[in-house]
Design a protein around this motif. Structure first.
Motif, short mmCIF file in Angstrom:
data_model
loop_
_atom_site.label_atom_id
_atom_site.label_comp_id
_atom_site.label_asym_id
_atom_site.label_seq_id
_atom_site.Cartn_x
_atom_site.Cartn_y
_atom_site.Cartn_z
N ARG A 274 22.81 87.29 123.39
CA ARG A 274 23.43 88.31 123.13
C ARG A 274 24.66 88.71 123.87
O ARG A 274 24.89 89.86 124.10
CB ARG A 274 22.52 89.54 122.87
N HIS A 275 25.16 87.83 124.71
CA HIS A 275 26.21 88.05 125.63
C HIS A 275 27.45 87.68 124.72
O HIS A 275 27.73 86.61 124.38
CB HIS A 275 26.01 87.00 127.02
N PHE A 276 28.34 88.74 124.75
CA PHE A 276 29.59 88.52 124.18
C PHE A 276 30.83 89.02 124.89
O PHE A 276 31.31 90.06 124.84
CB PHE A 276 29.50 89.79 122.60
N PRO A 277 31.45 87.91 125.57
CA PRO A 277 32.64 88.32 126.24
C PRO A 277 33.74 88.47 125.37
O PRO A 277 33.73 88.61 124.25
CB PRO A 277 32.89 86.90 126.98
N ALA A 278 34.76 88.70 126.28
CA ALA A 278 36.11 89.07 125.47
C ALA A 278 36.40 87.72 124.96
O ALA A 278 36.21 86.53 125.16
CB ALA A 278 37.18 89.42 126.37
N MET A 279 36.97 87.66 123.45
CA MET A 279 37.19 86.55 122.90
C MET A 279 38.52 86.46 122.19
O MET A 279 38.96 87.47 121.44
CB MET A 279 36.32 86.14 121.72
N SER A 280 39.31 85.46 121.68
CA SER A 280 40.22 85.24 121.17
C SER A 280 39.99 83.93 120.20
O SER A 280 39.47 83.07 120.68
CB SER A 280 41.72 85.00 121.97
N MET A 281 40.72 83.82 118.91
CA MET A 281 40.69 82.59 118.22
C MET A 281 42.09 82.38 117.90
O MET A 281 42.91 83.46 117.48
CB MET A 281 39.77 82.78 117.05
N LEU A 282 42.51 81.16 117.98
CA LEU A 282 43.79 80.66 117.37
C LEU A 282 43.61 79.72 116.40
O LEU A 282 42.74 78.80 116.57
CB LEU A 282 44.67 80.32 118.53
N VAL A 283 44.16 79.72 115.56
CA VAL A 283 44.17 78.68 114.28
C VAL A 283 45.41 77.70 114.70
O VAL A 283 46.48 78.06 114.87
CB VAL A 283 44.43 79.36 112.95
N VAL A 284 45.05 76.41 114.96
CA VAL A 284 46.01 75.20 115.19
C VAL A 284 45.94 74.26 114.34
O VAL A 284 45.17 74.17 113.42
CB VAL A 284 45.65 74.93 116.80
N SER A 285 47.26 73.33 113.87
CA SER A 285 47.22 72.42 112.93
C SER A 285 46.37 71.30 113.40
O SER A 285 45.78 70.66 112.50
CB SER A 285 48.69 71.91 112.81
N GLU A 286 46.09 70.83 114.52
CA GLU A 286 45.33 70.05 114.98
C GLU A 286 44.92 69.98 116.50
O GLU A 286 45.57 70.48 117.21
CB GLU A 286 45.86 68.49 114.71
#
Length: 131
Positions: free
Chosen positions: A102-114
């Motif tokens: 249940r450890h939730f650090p700061a997160m980012s998600m990027l969608v990339v083509s490959e």
């Protein structure tokens, strides 16, 4: 400042990069991890299976530096298919908790083509603070 390369014991060599770099102040930069095992063999061809392995690889690098999953302060996810991620939200959450609890650090998600590895569906990098 002298940085220490971090490489989990038993892993195939990292060629042209380091799996982790540890600063004297305990800041650990974990390179992007994908869904392959210590021998650089993919464990799955589905998003959730690769994601679980990539997260486990992140934790392995952190542990090799003397830390634990709860030392991870930031995760950046690179995904090739936003819809595969969105369609698997429940399974994503379950797999995440298997590795990080249940450890939730700061997160980012990027969608990339490959990603560089053709079979890779996700790559996850991290910053941790150990010691």
């Amino acid at each position: 400042m002298t940085l220490t390369p971090i490489h989990p014991e038993g892993w195939a060599p990292a060629l042209g990069y380091a799996n982790g770099m540890l600063a004297p102040d305990g800041t650990l930069h974990v390179a992007g991890q994908i869904g392959w095992d210590a021998s650089k063999r993919f464990v799955a061809d589905d998003f959730v299976g690769q994601m679980r392995q990539a997260l486990a690889n992140v934790v392995a690098v952190v542990e090799a530096a003397g830390g634990s999953a709860t030392d991870v302060a930031r995760l950046t996810w690179f995904v090739t298919d936003k819809y595969a991620y969105l369609a698997a939200q429940r399974a994503v959450g379950e797999a995440y908790r298997e590795v990080f609890g249940r450890h939730f650090p700061a997160m980012s998600m990027l969608v990339v083509s490959e990603l560089v590895e053709d079979r890779a569906l996700v790559e996850i990098e991290a910053t941790a603070h150990v010691g």
